[in-house]
Design a protein around this motif. Sequence first.
Motif, PDB file in Angstrom:
ATOM      1  N   ALA A   1       0.824  -1.208   0.000  1.00  0.00           N
ATOM      2  CA  ALA A   1       0.000   0.000   0.000  1.00  0.00           C
ATOM      3  C   ALA A   1       0.858   1.259   0.000  1.00  0.00           C
ATOM      4  CB  ALA A   1      -0.958  -0.001   1.193  1.00  0.00           C
ATOM      5  N   ASP A   2       1.945   1.234  -0.752  1.00  0.00           N
ATOM      6  CA  ASP A   2       2.781   2.418  -0.891  1.00  0.00           C
ATOM      7  C   ASP A   2       3.412   2.420  -2.276  1.00  0.00           C
ATOM      8  OD1 ASP A   2       5.012   0.715  -0.943  1.00  0.00           O
ATOM      9  OD2 ASP A   2       5.437   0.985   1.186  1.00  0.00           O
ATOM     10  N   ASP A   3       4.223   3.435  -2.540  1.00  0.00           N
ATOM     11  CA  ASP A   3       4.865   3.543  -3.852  1.00  0.00           C
ATOM     12  C   ASP A   3       6.354   3.273  -3.746  1.00  0.00           C
ATOM     13  OD1 ASP A   3       5.568   5.766  -2.456  1.00  0.00           O
ATOM     14  OD2 ASP A   3       5.069   7.218  -4.030  1.00  0.00           O
ATOM     15  N   GLY A   4       6.732   2.359  -2.823  1.00  0.00           N
ATOM     16  CA  GLY A   4       8.147   2.080  -2.606  1.00  0.00           C
ATOM     17  C   GLY A   4       8.801   1.270  -3.709  1.00  0.00           C
ATOM     18  N   GLY A   5       8.007   0.641  -4.583  1.00  0.00           N
ATOM     19  CA  GLY A   5       8.569  -0.142  -5.679  1.00  0.00           C
ATOM     20  C   GLY A   5       8.241   0.487  -7.012  1.00  0.00           C
ATOM     21  N   PHE A   6       8.616  -0.219  -8.091  1.00  0.00           N
ATOM     22  CA  PHE A   6       8.301   0.294  -9.419  1.00  0.00           C
ATOM     23  C   PHE A   6       8.259  -0.835 -10.427  1.00  0.00           C
ATOM     24  CE2 PHE A   6      12.970   0.842  -8.983  1.00  0.00           C
ATOM     25  CZ  PHE A   6      13.420   0.086 -10.057  1.00  0.00           C
ATOM     26  N   VAL A   7       7.550  -0.574 -11.514  1.00  0.00           N
ATOM     27  CA  VAL A   7       7.500  -1.435 -12.693  1.00  0.00           C
ATOM     28  C   VAL A   7       7.737  -0.520 -13.884  1.00  0.00           C
ATOM     29  CG1 VAL A   7       6.117  -2.962 -14.125  1.00  0.00           C
ATOM     30  CG2 VAL A   7       5.872  -3.041 -11.628  1.00  0.00           C
ATOM     31  N   MET A   8       8.832  -0.752 -14.636  1.00  0.00           N
ATOM     32  CA  MET A   8       9.183   0.107 -15.762  1.00  0.00           C
ATOM     33  C   MET A   8       9.363  -0.752 -17.001  1.00  0.00           C
ATOM     34  SD  MET A   8      11.955   2.492 -13.717  1.00  0.00           S
ATOM     35  CE  MET A   8      12.202   3.637 -15.082  1.00  0.00           C
TER      36      MET A   8
END
Length: 462
Positions: A36-43
Amino acid sequence: MNRLPLFCDVAMARRIEGMEAQLMAAAAEAACLRRADDGGFVMRVAGGVATFTEDGSPFNKIAGLGFDGVPDAAALDRIERAFADHGAPVQAEVSTLADPAVGALLAERGYRPASFENVLGLALDGVQERVAPSGIEVRVGRDEEFDAWLDVAAEGFAHPDDQGVPSHEEFPRQVLANAERDLAAAGVVHYIALCDGTVAGGGSLRIADGVAQLAGAATAPAHRRRGVQAALLSARLADAASAGCDIAVVTTQPGSKSQQNVQRRGFHLLYPRAVLVKQAPPSEAATHPDAPVADHATRTVRGPGAETPDGVRVVQYDGSRERLRPLFELAEDSSTQLDSYIEDGRVLVALRGTNAIGHLQLVATDRAGTFEIKNMAVREDLQRTGVGRRLVRCAIDLVSRESGRRLLVATAAADIGNLRFYQLRDSVCRRSNGASSPPAPATHPAPSSTASNYATGSGSTT
């Protein structure tokens, strides 16, 4: 069962690597929902994907490169910066059937081989027989058995067979638990093996587009050499064939017992993958992923950028642009277009305390003395509170101090709200400067001033 060697061409490798990239993306997205946060990413990058979920995760990697063009330098810059922001190295797994230019490019950028892994495949051309030694039962694990499945998987991974090339990776139990939960959310099914009623081993299966991906094979040391893995493999292959899969794939360490086991079952080596790693340079050591944006906004803009009584200030931003992507996306509907220019120019950020509430991207054009507001947005709940006006004034101030003579902005011709916003800003500039500039070089008429010259197009939300 088809015992003939399965030949793998580039098309088959593209299919398998594409499925691997899809799985990494789905698992990373599941991790973001779990946290429930934006600590990761998908690029997305050149047909592959770069993912990060948390420190030490097996999902922190680039997968699927080399089958849809070669990534450009700007795309790799963004990915490497995103990993560096988390203090993590970049790990790229590249098939030997990928475009050789990809490996050459990564080598030029400082990636070095850390390990290899083998991808093996089996053609599923009919009903697969379930085989299990006496006393061993294999079935899909129940929700309440997840911890028991995880225990045996963790124990098995912690005590690998001595045979073959050792893995270069180790995962803490909690990280492994998180990863397996995320895989389950991404559609991976966990299988459990019982030996005389005791949990002895586990494995997993994902089915997508006719490909059965087998993973997570582990047996507790006390139950090894009793046919546990053979029974797990047999059950998963039977289920995959029943689901209509035409190929099953598994990834193993080169020369390992796992590779030997699946080859006995009829799998053949399709291709190796090189695991290439680029360490994050010390100068790019990341702040904590939850650090406020203000930690990266180091240069205050003079004049209009000074802090106001309501606690809003404007600064030049030096951190990862990906941290500001939600703001950029308010003004840009196309992720492809955004990726093409998000790293361009300079960015001004409006801060309230340590939180970014608006931004303005300022880029130089190929015309001397002319700059452009490429992307601008204010947080939706704070629009029409003067934040956008201050960002524009700061941009004008910055351009003026650098001998700029013209500032362009693009906004949709039909977007009356944005047009009115910039027209009002333009009239303010006219009054403050007492002069006007030549007409805008655009296909639509637009107001102008000494410091600003607006053209119509797309790309701003105030």
